[in-house]
Design a protein around this motif. Sequence first.
Motif, short mmCIF file in Angstrom:
data_model
loop_
_atom_site.label_atom_id
_atom_site.label_comp_id
_atom_site.label_asym_id
_atom_site.label_seq_id
_atom_site.Cartn_x
_atom_site.Cartn_y
_atom_site.Cartn_z
N GLU A 259 18.59 18.45 10.08
CA GLU A 259 18.23 17.18 8.94
C GLU A 259 17.03 17.52 8.85
OE1 GLU A 259 19.02 14.33 11.94
OE2 GLU A 259 20.89 13.58 12.50
N GLY A 260 16.71 17.06 7.87
CA GLY A 260 15.09 16.91 7.23
C GLY A 260 14.60 18.39 7.41
N ALA A 261 13.47 18.51 8.31
CA ALA A 261 12.60 19.84 8.30
C ALA A 261 12.86 20.18 10.01
CB ALA A 261 11.52 19.45 8.32
N THR A 262 14.11 19.62 10.23
CA THR A 262 14.55 19.57 11.80
C THR A 262 15.80 20.43 12.58
OG1 THR A 262 12.98 17.72 12.11
CG2 THR A 262 14.98 18.63 14.01
N ALA A 263 15.71 21.58 12.94
CA ALA A 263 17.21 21.97 13.83
C ALA A 263 17.50 21.47 14.59
CB ALA A 263 17.50 23.32 13.71
N ILE A 264 18.80 20.83 14.91
CA ILE A 264 19.03 20.13 16.19
C ILE A 264 19.86 21.35 16.67
CG2 ILE A 264 20.13 17.90 17.68
CD1 ILE A 264 19.24 16.85 14.81
N VAL A 265 19.39 21.67 18.10
CA VAL A 265 20.71 22.70 19.01
C VAL A 265 20.47 21.27 20.01
CG1 VAL A 265 20.78 24.71 20.19
CG2 VAL A 265 19.44 24.45 18.24
N GLY A 266 22.20 21.25 20.78
CA GLY A 266 22.10 20.30 21.69
C GLY A 266 22.33 19.25 21.58
N GLU A 267 21.16 18.67 22.41
CA GLU A 267 20.20 17.49 22.30
C GLU A 267 18.74 18.40 21.71
OE1 GLU A 267 19.78 15.54 26.28
OE2 GLU A 267 22.31 14.78 26.07
N HIS A 268 18.09 19.53 21.59
CA HIS A 268 17.09 19.84 21.49
C HIS A 268 16.75 19.66 19.68
CE1 HIS A 268 16.88 20.24 25.14
NE2 HIS A 268 17.85 21.98 24.94
N ARG A 269 16.04 19.41 19.20
CA ARG A 269 15.08 19.14 18.04
C ARG A 269 14.11 20.47 18.18
NH1 ARG A 269 16.74 14.69 16.38
NH2 ARG A 269 15.51 14.24 14.36
N ILE A 270 14.53 21.39 16.48
CA ILE A 270 13.72 22.09 16.74
C ILE A 270 12.58 21.93 14.68
CG2 ILE A 270 13.22 24.79 16.25
CD1 ILE A 270 15.73 25.05 18.25
N SER A 271 11.57 21.72 14.95
CA SER A 271 10.81 21.90 13.85
C SER A 271 11.23 23.02 12.78
CB SER A 271 9.20 21.45 13.52
OG SER A 271 9.44 20.70 14.58
N LEU A 272 10.93 23.08 11.63
CA LEU A 272 11.12 24.28 10.31
C LEU A 272 9.96 24.44 9.95
CD1 LEU A 272 14.46 23.65 9.71
CD2 LEU A 272 14.31 24.72 11.38
N HIS A 273 9.74 25.49 9.71
CA HIS A 273 8.69 26.26 8.68
C HIS A 273 8.77 24.85 7.73
CE1 HIS A 273 5.80 28.38 6.79
NE2 HIS A 273 5.52 28.45 8.14
N ALA A 274 7.48 25.14 7.31
CA ALA A 274 6.62 24.06 5.79
C ALA A 274 7.75 24.33 5.20
CB ALA A 274 5.69 23.60 5.93
N SER A 275 7.75 25.75 4.84
CA SER A 275 8.64 26.61 3.47
C SER A 275 9.66 26.32 2.79
CB SER A 275 8.68 28.06 3.95
OG SER A 275 8.83 29.01 5.28
N LEU A 276 10.52 25.67 4.11
CA LEU A 276 12.30 25.14 4.44
C LEU A 276 12.03 23.92 3.01
CD1 LEU A 276 13.25 25.63 7.39
CD2 LEU A 276 14.00 26.80 5.23
N GLY A 277 10.57 22.79 2.87
CA GLY A 277 10.99 22.04 2.41
C GLY A 277 11.02 20.56 2.72
N SER A 278 10.24 19.95 3.24
CA SER A 278 10.65 18.30 3.83
C SER A 278 11.99 17.71 3.27
CB SER A 278 9.11 17.91 3.31
OG SER A 278 9.06 17.07 2.26
N ASP A 279 12.26 17.82 2.25
CA ASP A 279 13.74 17.70 1.24
C ASP A 279 14.96 18.27 2.06
OD1 ASP A 279 12.98 19.70 -0.12
OD2 ASP A 279 13.51 18.30 -2.13
N PHE A 280 14.40 19.23 2.89
CA PHE A 280 16.39 19.89 2.62
C PHE A 280 16.91 18.84 4.02
CE2 PHE A 280 18.05 22.93 5.48
CZ PHE A 280 18.76 24.09 4.74
N ARG A 281 18.40 19.30 3.75
CA ARG A 281 18.77 18.45 4.12
C ARG A 281 20.07 19.08 4.10
NH1 ARG A 281 14.86 15.77 4.33
NH2 ARG A 281 14.65 13.90 3.82
N ASN A 282 20.77 18.58 5.58
CA ASN A 282 22.55 19.21 5.83
C ASN A 282 23.34 18.69 4.87
OD1 ASN A 282 23.83 20.75 7.46
ND2 ASN A 282 24.72 19.36 8.82
N SER A 283 22.68 18.35 4.14
CA SER A 283 24.00 17.20 3.20
C SER A 283 25.06 17.90 2.77
CB SER A 283 23.98 16.56 2.57
OG SER A 283 24.85 16.09 1.53
N GLY A 284 26.52 18.34 3.13
CA GLY A 284 27.39 19.19 2.18
C GLY A 284 27.22 21.29 2.95
N LEU A 285 25.81 20.38 3.70
CA LEU A 285 25.93 22.25 4.45
C LEU A 285 27.37 21.91 5.42
CD1 LEU A 285 22.32 23.03 5.18
CD2 LEU A 285 23.87 23.83 2.91
N GLN A 286 28.20 23.74 6.25
CA GLN A 286 29.18 23.81 6.94
C GLN A 286 29.01 24.44 8.00
OE1 GLN A 286 32.87 23.86 4.74
NE2 GLN A 286 32.82 21.70 3.29
#
Length: 366
Positions: A259-286
């Motif tokens: 979700e955006g610049a965050t990876a969610i593993v179970g109930e945990h939220r992991i911040s992703l590096h800025a190089s991934l882009g703040s507009d990175f979205r999970n939309s359409g990904l499988q």
Amino acid sequence: MATIELQAIAHQYESGQGSASSDAAEPFAVNTLDQCWPDGGAYALLGPSGCGKTTLLNIISGLLHPTAGSVLFDGVDVTARSPEQRNIAQVFQFPVVYETLTVADNLAFPLRNRGLPRLDIDSRVASVLTMLGLQEKANLKARDLSVDDKQKISLGRGLVRTDVKAILFDEPLTVIDPHLKWQLRTELKKIHQQFQHTMIYVTHDQTEALTFADRVIVMHEGSIIQVGTPQELFEKPQHTFVGRFIGSPGMNVIPCVVEGATAIVGEHRISLHASLGSDFRNSGLQNTELGIRPEYVRLSQEQGLPAAITAIEDVGKHVVVRVMLAGHELKAILREGELIPQHPKVSFEPGKINLYENAHLIEAAE
């Protein structure tokens, strides 16, 4: 030397070869691929047993005619030519020597066949004997030598010629004692740097591939998964197979939601590096997954996500700690002197997280 180009190469063995049933069609040992290896490079074909690497090497050498496609040396189609006509040298997994000839005569044999002057032959043979540490055994019959030394002769016969288009190695150190492997790999690397032969080296051993080659071609189930430098394969595996296969231990791969610049593993939220882009979205990904090398997993008593230790493996130069995070196993490498927390918390080194969709790396915008 030669630039080697494969155009739409594919190979399928005849039904019944290497199969318990001759009724079903054999799968392709090498799936359709295109590949070009520039003149003078040191390349490794790396992958597990049965992935198609030896089949591909034998197609390049001319020992095997492909089901489809063409092999070009310096732009010339050599698909129908024999190994001799292609002017290559090939070193096999097991020694191929003339048992009744001396070590020196074994090395001189291919040069005498080509009518080289005696002085040139003696010079080249002496040079290769020195490279391989066989000077004191030069006048011994090959039949009286150990398997290690016989394989050194095989290596030498591949290296003694300077006129070949390419030198191909099919797991040449398999029969060599472990304490000699590092020495011979180092020597092959020096030889390549000195003479700039086009060399292609087949192995299932990642250490051999990464220490020998400038570029490594990783194969899996008949396909080339990634071509890159050792650093590229380690830092940016293009496929989760490469991540798991390269490294000791391999890359951690766990399912996640992005979700955006965050990876969610179970109930945990992991911040992703800025190089991934703040507009990175999970939309359409499988089937998204997070990949992180054990070298970049940190354990501490204070900061991070709560985890539980399941195993500790002391391998000498470092300790591998296995932990469970949200039901998924993670491996972390602790260097000498680092303490193992009693109640560990896990964090990831910023910028070292890779994201995958259906096992393929998600190329993020900078």
